[in-house]
Motif scaffolding. Structure first.
Motif, PDB file in Angstrom:
ATOM      1  N   SER A   1     -34.329  -5.139  28.740  1.00 45.80           N
ATOM      2  CA  SER A   1     -34.994  -4.313  27.724  1.00 45.80           C
ATOM      3  C   SER A   1     -36.180  -3.629  28.387  1.00 45.80           C
ATOM      4  CB  SER A   1     -35.469  -5.169  26.551  1.00 45.80           C
ATOM      5  OG  SER A   1     -34.378  -5.794  25.904  1.00 45.80           O
ATOM      6  N   LEU A   2     -36.226  -2.299  28.273  1.00 42.82           N
ATOM      7  CA  LEU A   2     -37.282  -1.526  28.918  1.00 42.82           C
ATOM      8  C   LEU A   2     -37.727  -0.397  27.998  1.00 42.82           C
ATOM      9  CD1 LEU A   2     -35.908  -1.170  32.573  1.00 42.82           C
ATOM     10  CD2 LEU A   2     -37.830  -2.582  31.844  1.00 42.82           C
ATOM     11  N   LYS A   3     -39.022  -0.133  28.049  1.00 43.48           N
ATOM     12  CA  LYS A   3     -39.575   1.015  27.342  1.00 43.48           C
ATOM     13  C   LYS A   3     -40.490   1.747  28.306  1.00 43.48           C
ATOM     14  CE  LYS A   3     -41.780   2.383  23.006  1.00 43.48           C
ATOM     15  NZ  LYS A   3     -42.383   1.906  21.718  1.00 43.48           N
ATOM     16  N   LEU A   4     -40.008   2.917  28.770  1.00 43.40           N
ATOM     17  CA  LEU A   4     -40.714   3.654  29.813  1.00 43.40           C
ATOM     18  C   LEU A   4     -40.929   5.086  29.359  1.00 43.40           C
ATOM     19  CD1 LEU A   4     -38.458   2.446  32.781  1.00 43.40           C
ATOM     20  CD2 LEU A   4     -40.562   1.377  31.973  1.00 43.40           C
ATOM     21  N   ASN A   5     -42.036   5.656  29.782  1.00 43.84           N
ATOM     22  CA  ASN A   5     -42.355   7.029  29.389  1.00 43.84           C
ATOM     23  C   ASN A   5     -42.894   7.796  30.587  1.00 43.84           C
ATOM     24  OD1 ASN A   5     -42.821   9.332  27.857  1.00 43.84           O
ATOM     25  ND2 ASN A   5     -44.829   8.635  27.156  1.00 43.84           N
ATOM     26  N   LYS A   6     -42.029   8.626  31.143  1.00 42.36           N
ATOM     27  CA  LYS A   6     -42.377   9.518  32.248  1.00 42.36           C
ATOM     28  C   LYS A   6     -43.066   8.779  33.398  1.00 42.36           C
ATOM     29  CE  LYS A   6     -42.775  13.704  29.447  1.00 42.36           C
ATOM     30  NZ  LYS A   6     -43.623  14.856  29.048  1.00 42.36           N
ATOM     31  N   ILE A   7     -42.463   7.679  33.819  1.00 43.41           N
ATOM     32  CA  ILE A   7     -43.000   6.972  34.985  1.00 43.41           C
ATOM     33  C   ILE A   7     -42.092   7.237  36.183  1.00 43.41           C
ATOM     34  CG2 ILE A   7     -43.891   5.153  33.468  1.00 43.41           C
ATOM     35  CD1 ILE A   7     -41.776   3.303  34.712  1.00 43.41           C
ATOM     36  N   LYS A   8     -42.623   6.947  37.338  1.00 47.09           N
ATOM     37  CA  LYS A   8     -41.852   7.162  38.565  1.00 47.09           C
ATOM     38  C   LYS A   8     -40.598   6.304  38.557  1.00 47.09           C
ATOM     39  CE  LYS A   8     -45.841   8.250  41.502  1.00 47.09           C
ATOM     40  NZ  LYS A   8     -46.622   7.827  42.711  1.00 47.09           N
ATOM     41  N   LEU A   9     -39.523   6.880  39.095  1.00 50.67           N
ATOM     42  CA  LEU A   9     -38.271   6.128  39.186  1.00 50.67           C
ATOM     43  C   LEU A   9     -38.460   4.862  40.036  1.00 50.67           C
ATOM     44  CD1 LEU A   9     -35.254   5.746  38.746  1.00 50.67           C
ATOM     45  CD2 LEU A   9     -34.824   7.365  40.608  1.00 50.67           C
TER      46      LEU A   9
ATOM     47  N   LEU B   1     -35.338   8.472  47.169  1.00 48.72           N
ATOM     48  CA  LEU B   1     -36.091   8.345  45.915  1.00 48.72           C
ATOM     49  C   LEU B   1     -37.438   9.039  46.085  1.00 48.72           C
ATOM     50  CD1 LEU B   1     -33.897   6.252  45.174  1.00 48.72           C
ATOM     51  CD2 LEU B   1     -35.680   4.927  44.058  1.00 48.72           C
ATOM     52  N   LYS B   2     -37.428  10.313  45.758  1.00 42.84           N
ATOM     53  CA  LYS B   2     -38.643  11.107  45.936  1.00 42.84           C
ATOM     54  C   LYS B   2     -39.676  10.730  44.881  1.00 42.84           C
ATOM     55  CE  LYS B   2     -36.272  15.055  48.056  1.00 42.84           C
ATOM     56  NZ  LYS B   2     -34.997  14.360  48.225  1.00 42.84           N
ATOM     57  N   GLN B   3     -40.949  10.895  45.231  1.00 41.63           N
ATOM     58  CA  GLN B   3     -42.034  10.532  44.326  1.00 41.63           C
ATOM     59  C   GLN B   3     -42.058  11.411  43.069  1.00 41.63           C
ATOM     60  OE1 GLN B   3     -44.231   7.872  44.717  1.00 41.63           O
ATOM     61  NE2 GLN B   3     -42.689   7.365  46.267  1.00 41.63           N
ATOM     62  N   SER B   4     -41.406  12.565  43.106  1.00 46.71           N
ATOM     63  CA  SER B   4     -41.391  13.468  41.951  1.00 46.71           C
ATOM     64  C   SER B   4     -40.391  13.041  40.885  1.00 46.71           C
ATOM     65  CB  SER B   4     -41.056  14.896  42.411  1.00 46.71           C
ATOM     66  OG  SER B   4     -39.781  14.912  43.049  1.00 46.71           O
ATOM     67  N   TYR B   5     -39.494  12.089  41.221  1.00 49.62           N
ATOM     68  CA  TYR B   5     -38.502  11.637  40.251  1.00 49.62           C
ATOM     69  C   TYR B   5     -39.180  10.755  39.196  1.00 49.62           C
ATOM     70  CZ  TYR B   5     -34.808  13.104  43.539  1.00 49.62           C
ATOM     71  OH  TYR B   5     -33.995  13.822  44.359  1.00 49.62           O
ATOM     72  N   ARG B   6     -39.087  11.198  37.886  1.00 48.44           N
ATOM     73  CA  ARG B   6     -39.679  10.430  36.802  1.00 48.44           C
ATOM     74  C   ARG B   6     -38.641  10.231  35.697  1.00 48.44           C
ATOM     75  NH1 ARG B   6     -45.213   9.779  36.918  1.00 48.44           N
ATOM     76  NH2 ARG B   6     -46.235  10.819  38.690  1.00 48.44           N
ATOM     77  N   VAL B   7     -38.765   9.116  34.986  1.00 47.74           N
ATOM     78  CA  VAL B   7     -37.772   8.792  33.956  1.00 47.74           C
ATOM     79  C   VAL B   7     -38.469   8.367  32.671  1.00 47.74           C
ATOM     80  CG1 VAL B   7     -36.016   8.088  35.616  1.00 47.74           C
ATOM     81  CG2 VAL B   7     -37.623   6.389  34.731  1.00 47.74           C
ATOM     82  N   THR B   8     -37.777   8.633  31.533  1.00 45.53           N
ATOM     83  CA  THR B   8     -38.191   8.136  30.218  1.00 45.53           C
ATOM     84  C   THR B   8     -37.027   7.325  29.672  1.00 45.53           C
ATOM     85  OG1 THR B   8     -39.641  10.016  29.824  1.00 45.53           O
ATOM     86  CG2 THR B   8     -38.916   8.768  27.893  1.00 45.53           C
TER      87      THR B   8
END
Length: 981
Positions: free
Chosen positions: A51-59, A81-88
């Protein structure tokens, strides 16, 4: 002194064996279970809920959260895995498999499970070009990689050039990879030249790799580690199994003869199973000159342990010859170090069964032959007449000798051809995390001396296992060897000499089978001793365990713990049987039966930490630090009977025990211990400039407290000239060039135990009291509380060069070693009535040079490999009490004298022959002898007209100055031919 490890006797030994065996079995089971578990762990993890809740954090941060919660590791590179990759993300109780697909898909990423690690990589089913405007066509390319002998190569790295897409070949050399249809595949493998192959729309490839002629990336085994050949700045030679496999040798040392410069191996006995003499770079001390033996990182107290190895199990031999490479072994390294590494399985390899067999016939070569019987009789007559005596044989006897011909020469009668054979079976393989090797070997060598069942047989069993569990790497080695040896009951040297000097007009046996003596051999008959004079029969067992645990704290820092032990149990039964010769002579009149037992335990405990780091892509720093303990306990007992049963050898009513020769374990026990701290600091700049500092601090129980500790340092430096910009043309078209030098102080603790203490022993047979009765007395040996280490200061300078695009490699070395504080027995007057202990007063220098050259070339389907080495060493005595010491052995005299080589032979130098009586009257003559024309004339050094001790010359010494070896190997497909000189 250490408390004895043997106070519980046999029970203690049994417990130790059980502990070692149980621990080894536990490690084996653990590795096997881990290997099985590794295949299922990944699938279980993928089904686990998260279970995860993430908001625009780095991959990368999202993966770290999953790793922390589920205790798994992710592996990836920064360019994937580039530092620009972000996930929600907002998921509840979803499987990790679903979550990974959801977060990786937007970035064209995928994953693969390798053991307990999830590797993140770019998706290979499509490559986006020009900002996503064009999708390039992909093809699945499959194929097989083989070597120059058409043997499949497992573990070859296959990459798409310019990308991170890659795979490795399996146990059959096969591979499969998704790549663009116009891609270039790069194939790389250690020891082989890289190869690039264009896909060009093909879906099947067959790739052959050629062995690299440039050996700069060869891994060299050094003290407590490894180094690349290009960065080695010590005097180190190494050979792999290809140099000695297939040789008709029965032990590892015989296989090494001639393969390395200045490694001198001399067989000292005709008996099978006997250990040869070994030294590196000649002789540097008056005592023990054997090098230190290290097998799989464990130091061995007994160098002869190498003869218990099965040579088919050996991967590499490394010889550390200078202070720069050997100082890390400190107090035992003055005579050099021999490092042996045994074979292990390969990762990702299917089980492979290998059989090696050798069957041969050993033919004794005698380089002299006797004259005919009648010629011998004539020569003996002439010798008698010249000495003013009557002839021995009449003319008729000489004619009879000529007519009857020669009898069998005694030496031919006692020698025979002997079969020798070696058989070895091994099973090797491995998974991604585990490797294994299990082998069993049999060596059987019959004796070249005749006799009932004389020969040696050795059995070997080995199990080498490695396993990787995350950052932990475990290595366990368990070996067992048994040697059975049977030989005659006398002295081989005397038998050979006596048989060789017997004229051929004497018979060795009569028609009734009686063994005969004569006026040359008046006491013993060699053939009779061999066939009916008894035997020495040994059965020796040895168990070795080596457990190694290495943990990587970071990618740069690792720690290691090593425990090794060697348990030896030897037994020898000697029987001397009575033989009566005709017309006279008796052998074995006492009908001795001797029962001899010996047991020992050697343990080696090590803790090490190693740090290796590259800074700014040009500065490489390596630091090694460690501590170690070596402990040895040996004890034996001997019971010696006289007048035992003639047939059975068992005690009877007239049997007595030889109290003077028999020993109990209380007066036949030795214990030693050595505590050490050691380290190495190495640095290189841009793979061009090298520096290294090694040291070891040893504390030995063989010395008194004030002399127990010793510090042994060394410094090394190297300059790889070919890496300079102005050498670019040389580097690209010719080869490599490096110069190196080292200086350091090494130690030698090969001295007798307890010499710093007064020792006591009892005797009950050599002394008599009142009324002529035996008296038991106490003998004591004087102590030398000031005895200390021998120290050898060693300088070495060398050049390593390659030519013809590295097809030809050449190494040249010059060395100069001076050993001080050598132990010598002092000269005492005869009236003193006793001897004194050794003390440190000798000094010897040993200097020389050596050259090694190897040429490797492939012409069509043929492979040529030529190796040559030559070495020169010359020693000289620099200091000894009284400036000289002369010893006499039978008819030979040996001299120790300042300015001369060790143990020089001395004698008179011939100056022609006396031609007439005038020369006899006026010439120099030996004192007390009458000479006649025809006798040898000797050089009169001091011109006093008398030949005496003052006229002796140094005639030579027992140590060969030059050693050389030449090897040529010709290969064609699966066949090879080796010529060794």
């Amino acid at each position: 002194m250490n408390k004895s490890l043997f106070y519980n006797g046999v029970i203690r030994y049994a417990l130790i064996i059980m502990k070692i065996t149980s621990l080894a079995c536990f490690v084996v089971c653990l590795m096997c279970l881990t290997a099985i578990a590794g295949n299922t762990y990944g699938q279980q993890f993928l089904e686990a809920p998260v279970s995860l809740k993430l908001n625009k954090i780095k991959l990368t941060d999202a993966l770290d959260k999953m790793a922390a919660e589920k205790h798994v590791r992710f592996a990836y590179t920064d360019n994937v895995l580039k530092q620009s990759y972000r996930v929600t993300l907002n998921v509840t109780d979803k499987s990790i498999k679903e979550v990974l697909s959801q977060v990786l898909a937007p970035f064209n990423l995928t994953y693969k499970i390798i053991g307990d690690v999830i590797v993140i990589n770019e998706r290979t089913d499509a490559t986006v070009i020009a900002g996503g405007q064009e999708i390039q066509k992909q093809v699945k390319v499959a194929g097989k990689v083989i070597d120059d002998t058409n043997t499949p190569l497992p573990g070859v790295t296959v990459k798409v050039k310019g990308t991170t897409i890659g795979t490795v070949t399996d146990a059959n050399g096969a591979f499969s990879i998704d790549a663009p249809d116009d891609a270039i595949l790069v194939f790389t493998y250690i020891g082989f030249t890289d190869k690039e192959v264009a896909v060009a729309g093909q879906i099947t490839l067959s790739v052959q790799l050629i062995p690299a002629t440039n050996n700069l990336n060869e891994v060299i085994v050094v003290g407590y580690g490894t180094q690349k050949r290009s960065s080695v700045i010590g005097a180190i030679d190494q050979v792999g199994s290809v140099a000695y496999e297939g040789k008709p040798s029965v032990n590892a040392l015989q296989a090494l003869q001639g393969t390395l410069p200045s490694l001198i191996i001399q067989q000292r006995s005709l008996e099978p199973g006997q250990a040869p003499n070994v030294n590196i770079r000649g002789i540097g001390t008056l005592g023990n000159n054997q090098p230190l033996l290290v097998i799989d990182g464990i130091v061995y107290d007994d160098f002869n342990a190498i003869n218990n190895l099965n040579q088919s199990d050996i991967e590499t031999f490394s010889v550390l010859k200078d202070a720069g490479s050997a100082a890390i072994y400190g107090s035992r390294s003055a005579n050099g170090v021999l490092l042996v590494t045994t074979k292990k399985g390969k990762k990702n390899s299917k089980p492979t069964v290998t059989y090696n067999g050798l069957v041969g016939n050993q033919i004794p070569q005698v380089n002299y032959k006797p004259v005919h019987s009648y010629e011998n009789a004539m020569l003996r007559n002439e010798a008698n007449v010249n000495a003013g005596l009557q002839p021995i044989y009449s003319p008729q006897q000489i004619r009879d000798f000529q007519a009857e011909g020669d009898n069998e020469w005694f030496l031919d009668a006692i020698l025979q051809n002997a079969m020798q054979q070696n058989h070895n079976v091994s099973i090797t393989g491995g998974t991604e995390k585990t490797t294994y090797l299990v082998s069993a070997g049999l060596m059987d060598q019959r004796n070249n001396l005749v006799g009932p069942g004389f020969g040696a047989r050795r059995y070997n069993f080995r199990m080498n296992l490695t396993n990787e569990i995350g950052r932990l790497k475990l290595t366990s080695i368990l070996t067992y060897n048994r040697t059975e040896r049977k030989e005659h009951s006398f002295n081989t040297g005397f038998l050979i000499v006596d048989a060789g000097r017997t004229p051929t007009y004497y018979k060795i046996k009569d028609e009734n089978g009686n063994y005969l003596t004569n006026d040359v051999l008046s006491e013993f008959n060699p053939l009779g001793i061999l066939e009916r004079g008894g035997f020495r029969q040994a059965d020796d067992d040895g168990v070795t365990a080596n457990l190694n645990a290495e943990f990587a704290i970071t990618s740069d820092l690792k720690i290691k713990g090593v425990f090794g032990g060697n348990l030896v149990s030897n037994h020898t039964l000697e029987r001397i049987k009575r033989i009566e010769f005709l017309p006279k002579g008796v052998y074995g009149a006492d009908r001795n039966t001797n029962d001899i037992n010996y047991k020992s335990l050697f343990t080696n405990l090590q803790f090490l930490a190693e740090y290796n780091k590259v800074f700014a892509k040009k500065h490489t720093l390596g630091v090694l630090a460690g501590v170690a303990n070596e402990s040895f306990t040996g004890k034996g007992n001997e019971i010696r009977y006289k007048f035992t049963d003639p047939e059975l050898g068992t005690p009877i009513s007239e049997t007595i025990i030889d109290a003077n020769g028999s020993k109990g374990s209380l007066n036949n026990t030795n214990e030693t211990s050595l505590n050490s701290a050691f380290g190495r600091i190495s640095y290189d700049f841009d793979n061009k400039y090298y520096g290294e500092f090694n040291f070891r601090i040893d504390a030995s129980s063989k010395f008194n407290k004030q002399n127990r500790n010793a510090f042994f340092p060394s410094f090394s430096a190297g300059y790889r000239i070919s890496q300079e910009d102005f050498m670019e043309s040389y580097r690209n078209h010719i080869g490599d060039l490096k110069v190196r030098a080292s200086y350091g102080v090494l130690g030698n603790q090969n001295v007798g135990n307890y010499q710093f203490q007064t020792t006591y022993s009892t005797s009950i047979t050599d002394y008599y009291s009142f009324n002529n009765t035996r008296a038991s007395i106490i003998d004591f040996g004087f102590a030398n509380p000031n005895i200390r280490w021998e120290r050898a200061a060693t300088f070495n300078v060398g050049v390593d060069a390659s030519f013809m695009r590295s097809a030809l490699t050449v190494s040249v070395d010059y060395f100069n070693k001076t050993t001080r504080d050598i132990l010598i027995a002092p000269i005492v007057p005869g009236a003193f009535g006793s001897g004194l202990p050794d003390y440190n007063v000798g000094e010897v220098s040993n200097k020389g040079w050596e050259i090694t050259a190897n040429y490797r070339v492939n012409s069509g389907k043929f492979r040529h490999n030529i190796g040559m080495n030559i070495g020169d060493s010359k020693n000289k005595v620099l200091k000894i009490e009284g400036d000289q010491l002369l010893r006499t052995y039978d008819e030979m005299q040996v001299l120790l004298k300042v300015g001369q080589p060790l143990n020089s032979y001395v004698g008179y130098k011939r100056d022609g022959y006396f031609q007439n009586y005038d020369e006899v009257t006026n010439g120099p003559k030996p004192t007390g002898l009458s000479v006649v024309p025809g006798d040898i004339r000797y050089v009169d050094v001091n011109k006093d007209g008398v030949i005496d001790e003052s006229d002796k010359f140094v005639l030579g010494n027992p140590f060969p100055r030059y050693t050389f070896g030449l090897n040529y190997n010709l290969g064609y497909k699966q066949f090879d031919l080796t010529i060794f000189i």
